[in-house]
Scaffold this active site. Structure first.
Site, short mmCIF file in Angstrom:
data_model
loop_
_atom_site.label_atom_id
_atom_site.label_comp_id
_atom_site.label_asym_id
_atom_site.label_seq_id
_atom_site.Cartn_x
_atom_site.Cartn_y
_atom_site.Cartn_z
N ARG A 234 0.82 -1.21 0.00
CA ARG A 234 0.00 0.00 0.00
C ARG A 234 0.86 1.26 0.00
O ARG A 234 0.36 2.35 -0.28
CB ARG A 234 -0.92 0.01 1.22
N LYS B 36 4.27 -17.69 9.36
CA LYS B 36 3.61 -18.08 10.60
C LYS B 36 3.27 -16.81 11.39
O LYS B 36 3.84 -15.75 11.14
CB LYS B 36 4.52 -19.03 11.41
N HIS C 208 10.95 -21.11 8.44
CA HIS C 208 12.32 -21.05 7.93
C HIS C 208 13.28 -21.93 8.72
O HIS C 208 14.37 -22.23 8.25
CB HIS C 208 12.83 -19.60 7.89
N GLU D 161 17.61 -16.66 22.28
CA GLU D 161 18.11 -15.53 21.49
C GLU D 161 18.64 -14.44 22.43
O GLU D 161 18.08 -14.23 23.51
CB GLU D 161 16.99 -14.92 20.63
N ASP E 178 5.10 -17.58 19.01
CA ASP E 178 6.11 -17.13 18.05
C ASP E 178 7.17 -18.19 17.79
O ASP E 178 7.64 -18.33 16.65
CB ASP E 178 6.78 -15.85 18.56
N HIS F 210 7.93 -23.05 15.52
CA HIS F 210 9.25 -23.58 15.12
C HIS F 210 9.63 -24.86 15.87
O HIS F 210 9.97 -25.87 15.25
CB HIS F 210 10.34 -22.53 15.34
N LYS G 288 13.83 -14.57 24.69
CA LYS G 288 14.48 -13.38 24.14
C LYS G 288 15.32 -12.69 25.20
O LYS G 288 15.12 -12.88 26.40
CB LYS G 288 13.43 -12.38 23.62
#
Length: 474
Positions: free
Chosen positions: A60, A151, A181, A219, A238, A243, A342
Site C-alpha cells: 500500500r 507463521k 524457515h 536468542e 512465536d 518452530h 528473548k
C-alpha cells in the site's frame, strides 16, 4: 557437512526448460520481513544458483519502481560475489501499488504478472494475509498459482482449519507453502541424514536408551521494534508452536521411504498427531517469564514492559518452556522439553539428547557423574558428543570428554533454502495444512492455562540465562 537438500538447478527452480519463468510477487514489499530476510534469501538464489524468476513488489506504500529497485539492490549488495545476473534482475523488477485486501487491486496485480506461474508471497501480518486470501476467493486465480505465507498460521485450531478450507478452494494443498524457515536451516535438514545414514546413532534413538530431549531456541535479541506482532503472540506462539514443534517432528519421525515431500511430511505429521502436553497437565508442564531491564552484549535494554508499543497489561511472555510427550512406540515415556526466550545471555539454538545412565557402573570405577549427551547445534551449527572415558593418569577414574565438529553451513540462508523449494514447486520444507492444525492443538491447553493465570508470569534480567527460580520442568 552440507545441507541434505541437493542444490536446485536453474531449470528446476525457474522452470526454464518447460515454459516461462515464475513470477514471485512479494505482498508487503515495503515491510521489514521483505528487507531483512526474504530479499536476501532471493539474492542468494539468483547469485549462487542462477535461478530464472521475475520479481514484482507490491504494497500500500506510495512507492515507485525506482524505490523498490533500490531495496532489491541493497539485498543483492550483501552477497560476497554478486552474479552478473543480479544487476539485470534488480533493474527489471517492478512495483505495483495495491491494497491486498481489495479484490479489485488483487485482480489488477494478478493481471500485471507475466505468463509463467504466479507465486504470491504474503510477507504480511497473519490477519492481513487471511483477509487477502478471502479476497482472492472471488477472483479467477490461475490454476498453477502458488501461495506462500508466514507463521503463525491461524490463531487457534479452529481458525487454522477454516483458513485451510479457504486456501484449498483457491489451489491444491501441494501449491500452498506455509513457511517455517527453521526447516530451511541446514542443520535441521541434516537431522535426517544424521539419523538415517548412521546406524550407530539411529539404533539408540528411542525410549530404551534416551532419557530426555531438549530443544533450545534462545536468542540474545530483544523485541527489536516488533511489538505490533510480538506483544500479541509471545514466545509460546512465536517460537514453540511455530518452530520448535516442527523441529521436534523431524527429530522424532520414523524413517521415511524417501525424502520426497509426501513421505517426509507424512512422517512429520504422524509425530505431531502423537504429541501432547506431558501428562495432559498444562500447568505443571509449562513455565513462562518476561525480561526486566539489563545488559546484553554491552547494550542496555529496558524491561519488556517498557518497550515501545508494549501493553504491560497483556502480560506477554518473552520466555516459554513446555514439556511434551510423543506417544509412539519409539518415544513413549521420553520427555521433550521445548524452550525459547528473548534477551538472554547468548544465542543458543540446539537440540540436546541426553542418554540414560549405564545399567551398572562397576564398583571401583570412579568419577562417573553425568550420562552421555549429543548436541545438535542449529545456530551456531555444531555437532558435539559428551561422554565418559578412562582418565590418562588413573585408569580407575573416568573423565568427561567432548568430541565435536563445526558443521559447514548450507550454500543458502534458511530463507533462500525455503524459496528454492517454492520456486521449484517442491513443498518438502513447508508446513502442510494438517501439521499447522496439530501444532495449535498441542499448545491450546497451555494458552488457556496462561490466560487464566494458572501459571505465574516470572521475571528474568535481560542478559541472564533466564529465571533463577525456573528449574527443569517435567
Amino acid at each position: 557437512m552440507t545441507s541434505l537438500q541437493e542444490p536446485t538447478t536453474a531449470a528446476e527452480a525457474g522452470d526454464a526448460d518447460t515454459g516461462p519463468p515464475p513470477t514471485l510477487v512479494v505482498l508487503g514489499a515495503a515491510g521489514d520481513l521483505s528487507a531483512r530476510l526474504l530479499l536476501p534469501g532471493l539474492a542468494g538464489l539468483v547469485s549462487r544458483r542462477k535461478v530464472n524468476v521475475s520479481l514484482v513488489g507490491s504494497d500500500r506504500a506510495d512507492w515507485d519502481d525506482d524505490r523498490w529497485r533500490d531495496r532489491v539492490q541493497q539485498a543483492f549488495a550483501s552477497e560476497v560475489e554478486p552474479a552478473p545476473e543480479a544487476a539485470t534482475f534488480a533493474r527489471t523488477t517492478r512495483y505495483v501499488r495495491a491494497d491486498v485486501t481489495d479484490p479489485k487491486d488483487l485482480d489488477r496485480l494478478l493481471r500485471a504478472c507475466s505468463s509463467g506461474p504466479v507465486i504470491l508471497y504474503f510477507a504480511l501480518p497473519p490477519a492481513v494475509t487471511e483477509q487477502a486470501c478471502r479476497a482472492l476467493t472471488g477472483l479467477p486465480v490461475p490454476p498453477d498459482t502458488r501461495l506462500v505465507m508466514e507463521k503463525p498460521f491461524g490463531s487457534d485450531t479452529a481458525s487454522a482449519d477454516k483458513l485451510n478450507q479457504v486456501l484449498t478452494r483457491l489451489v491444491p494443498e501441494d501449491q500452498i507453502y506455509r513457511v517455517d524457515h527453521y526447516l530451511g536451516m541446514s542443520t535441521v535438514l541434516n537431522i535426517l541424514g544424521l539419523r538415517y545414514t548412521n546406524r550407530m546413532l539411529e539404533s539408540v534413538l528411542d525410549s530404551t536408551h534416551v532419557a530426555s530431549v531438549d530443544i533450545f531456541l534462545d536468542e540474545s535479541l530483544a523485541l527489536e521494534g516488533r511489538a505490533g506482532y510480538y506483544d500479541n503472540a509471545g514466545a509460546l506462539v512465536d517460537m514453540l508452536q511455530s518452530h520448535a514443534l516442527h523441529v521436534l517432528s523431524f527429530l522424532a519421525m520414523e524413517p521415511p521411504s524417501t525424502i520426497g515431500s509426501q513421505d517426509v511430511r507424512d512422517g512429520a505429521a504422524a509425530v505431531l498427531r502423537a504429541t501432547r502436553v506431558r501428562g495432559n497437565d498444562p500447568v505443571g508442564s509449562s513455565r513462562r517469564a518476561r525480561y526486566t531491564a539489563g545488559r546484553v552484549g554491552g547494550r542496555m535494554l529496558p524491561s519488556y514492559a517498557d518497550e515501545e508499543g508494549v501493553d504491560p497489561a497483556r502480560r506477554t511472555e518473552t520466555l516459554a518452556e513446555l514439556v511434551v510427550e510423543v506417544n509412539t512406540w519409539r518415544w513413549a515415556g521420553v520427555p521433550f522439553q521445548l524452550r525459547a526466550g528473548k534477551a538472554l545471555r547468548k544465542l543458543d539454538k540446539r537440540v540436546v539428547i541426553t542418554f540414560k545412565e549405564p545399567n551398572w557402573v562397576p564398583e571401583g570405577l570412579l568419577g562417573y557423574e553425568r550420562p552421555d549427551r549429543m548436541h545438535i547445534g542449529l545456530d551456531p551449527e555444531v555437532l558435539r558428543f559428551d561422554f565418559n572415558v578412562n582418565g590418562p593418569a588413573d585408569p580407575r577414574t573416568v573423565e568427561r570428554v567432548g568430541m565435536g565438529v563445526n558443521l559447514e553451513p548450507g550454500d543458502l540462508p534458511a530463507y533462500g533454502q525455503v524459496l528454492a523449494g517454492v520456486l521449484a514447486g517442491d513443498p518438502t520444507l513447508s508446513v502442510r495444512g494438517d501439521q499447522a492444525v496439530q501444532t495449535w492443538r498441542i499448545v491450546e491447553p497451555v494458552l488457556r492455562a496462561w490466560r487464566d493465570d494458572a501459571v505465574p508470569l516470572q521475571e528474568y534480567e535481560a542478559g541472564s540465562d533466564g529465571p533463577t527460580t525456573m528449574p527443569r520442568i517435567g
